[in-house]
Enzyme design. Structure first.
Site, short mmCIF file in Angstrom:
data_model
loop_
_atom_site.label_atom_id
_atom_site.label_comp_id
_atom_site.label_asym_id
_atom_site.label_seq_id
_atom_site.Cartn_x
_atom_site.Cartn_y
_atom_site.Cartn_z
N GLU A 196 0.82 -1.22 0.00
CA GLU A 196 0.00 0.00 0.00
C GLU A 196 0.85 1.27 0.00
O GLU A 196 0.36 2.34 0.33
CB GLU A 196 -0.96 0.02 1.21
CG GLU A 196 -1.85 -1.20 1.36
CD GLU A 196 -2.85 -1.40 0.22
OE1 GLU A 196 -2.88 -0.56 -0.70
OE2 GLU A 196 -3.57 -2.41 0.24
N HIS A 232 -2.92 2.27 8.45
CA HIS A 232 -3.97 1.45 7.84
C HIS A 232 -4.19 0.21 8.71
O HIS A 232 -3.24 -0.52 8.98
CB HIS A 232 -3.57 1.04 6.42
CG HIS A 232 -4.43 -0.03 5.81
ND1 HIS A 232 -5.80 0.10 5.69
CD2 HIS A 232 -4.12 -1.23 5.27
CE1 HIS A 232 -6.29 -0.99 5.10
NE2 HIS A 232 -5.29 -1.82 4.84
N HIS A 238 -7.11 -3.14 9.79
CA HIS A 238 -8.30 -3.92 9.42
C HIS A 238 -9.25 -3.94 10.62
O HIS A 238 -9.30 -4.90 11.38
CB HIS A 238 -7.88 -5.32 8.98
CG HIS A 238 -7.14 -5.34 7.68
ND1 HIS A 238 -6.65 -6.49 7.11
CD2 HIS A 238 -6.80 -4.34 6.83
CE1 HIS A 238 -6.04 -6.19 5.95
NE2 HIS A 238 -6.11 -4.89 5.77
N GLU A 285 -17.94 12.30 22.12
CA GLU A 285 -16.69 12.98 21.79
C GLU A 285 -16.29 12.85 20.32
O GLU A 285 -15.39 13.55 19.86
CB GLU A 285 -15.56 12.43 22.66
CG GLU A 285 -15.89 12.49 24.14
CD GLU A 285 -14.90 13.32 24.94
OE1 GLU A 285 -13.71 13.14 24.75
OE2 GLU A 285 -15.36 14.14 25.75
N HIS A 316 -12.84 -3.76 3.69
CA HIS A 316 -11.38 -3.96 3.80
C HIS A 316 -10.80 -3.39 5.11
O HIS A 316 -10.20 -4.13 5.87
CB HIS A 316 -10.69 -3.32 2.58
CG HIS A 316 -9.21 -3.51 2.56
ND1 HIS A 316 -8.48 -3.73 1.42
CD2 HIS A 316 -8.28 -3.50 3.55
CE1 HIS A 316 -7.20 -3.88 1.71
NE2 HIS A 316 -7.07 -3.72 3.00
P1 13P Z 1 1.10 -5.52 3.06
O1 13P Z 1 1.51 -6.77 3.79
O2 13P Z 1 1.68 -5.45 1.67
O3 13P Z 1 1.38 -4.28 3.88
O4 13P Z 1 -0.48 -5.60 2.82
C1 13P Z 1 -1.35 -5.70 3.91
C2 13P Z 1 -2.65 -5.00 3.68
O5 13P Z 1 -3.34 -4.70 4.62
C3 13P Z 1 -3.05 -4.66 2.30
O6 13P Z 1 -4.12 -3.77 2.27
ZN ZN Z 2 -5.31 -3.83 4.15
#
Ligand code: 13P
Ligand code: ZN
Length: 272
Positions: free
Chosen positions: A116, A140, A142, A170, A211
């Site tokens: 990413e 980023h 999940h 808040e 995602h």
């Molecule tokens: P990477 O292992 O390449 O960082 O990918 C993980 C991920 O969350 C892709 O969206």
């Molecule tokens: Zn991801």
């Protein structure tokens, strides 16, 4: 004192460990990047190697030419970052054009930065310009509950913003600009990076449908705290929906009063 004792590496590792403890980083899920300060580049200089070749980023970030970033490795597990930073993260340098990078430290034994990287760097560029260089962290994760909501709520900025704001008082103070939503796209390339960084012109939070979530912040505390807030509000909403839905909530009148007392601007499009 070695490079692993530097505050920016320790802060990065702590963010990774905390995110893993939250359950947001199954397997290699999620990635983190941090733009180094000039003094940190100077401090790191004795540890940097210049033997690895320049590689294409896969997009262009001309305003970040010459900058250095600490980033997670592709395929590396966030839960391993704190245990072995040098094996799982790397410092990269961008060339002056902002089209190529090379690894200067880390990923011992080989590897490449997160897949990413285009999204991270394009988000960094937008925030660099918008905040005069104040924002340094792109994160980023999940985020379980926020992902779940993208299967149920309409994929609209206004809907997600309003619903998350209502879940914890808040929230509108923590993210008064709201949150943006990217419809499902193939991850890991320029196209999703363009869509995400466009949202980052307006928001500090971009949700990737089905995602995960991207956030931007000045430092690790603010970026992690923002991720934590949006995900916790999502968890509350999932519970509320599971209990049959809202019977009462914070009203538009309440939000306007909150905005006034906390001195934040809440756009009327979120309160309609
Ligand atoms: P990477 O292992 O390449 O960082 O990918 C993980 C991920 O969350 C892709 O969206
Ligand atoms: Zn991801």
């Amino acid at each position: 004192m070695g490079i692993l004792d530097f505050e920016f590496i320790k802060g990065f590792a702590r963010c990774a460990a905390d995110g893993a403890a939250m359950g947001w980083h199954e397997r290699n899920g999620g990635n983190i990047s941090y733009r180094l300060k000039e003094a940190e580049v100077a401090l790191s200089a004795p540890y940097l190697s210049d033997v690895l070749p320049w590689q294409a980023i896969g997009t262009e970030v001309p305003h970040l030419g010459g900058e250095y970033f600490l980033v997670t490795g592709s395929g590396r597990y966030i839960r391993n970052v704190e245990l072995d930073p040098e094996g799982n993260i790397c410092i990269i340098e961008l060339d002056e054009s902002g089209e190529n990078y090379r690894i200067r430290w880390g990923l011992r034994g080989g590897g490449r930065p997160t897949s990413e990287l285009p999204s991270h760097l394009m988000n960094h560029q937008v925030k660099f310009l918008a905040t005069g260089g104040k924002h340094r962290v792109i994160y980023h994760a999940h985020t379980t509950n926020l992902i779940a909501l993208t299967f149920v709520l309409p994929l609209k900025d206004e809907v997600f913003t309003r619903e998350l704001w209502e879940m914890m008082t808040e929230c509108p103070v923590v993210f008064p600009q709201g949150v943006g939503v990217v419809h499902w796209m193939v991850p890991g390339g320029r196209e999703i990076a363009v869509a995400t960084s466009k949202l980052m012109e307006t928001y500090d939070v971009a949700i990737w449908a089905h995602h995960g979530t991207f956030v931007s912040g000045e430092d690790f505390d603010l970026a992690f705290g923002l991720m934590h807030c949006v995900e916790k509000a999502s968890e509350v909403l999932v519970k509320v929906l599971a209990m049959g839905g809202k019977r009462q909530s914070i009203t538009p009148v309440d939000f306007r009063q909150l905005a006034n007392d906390f001195n934040v601007t809440l756009e009327e499009r979120f309160l309609a």
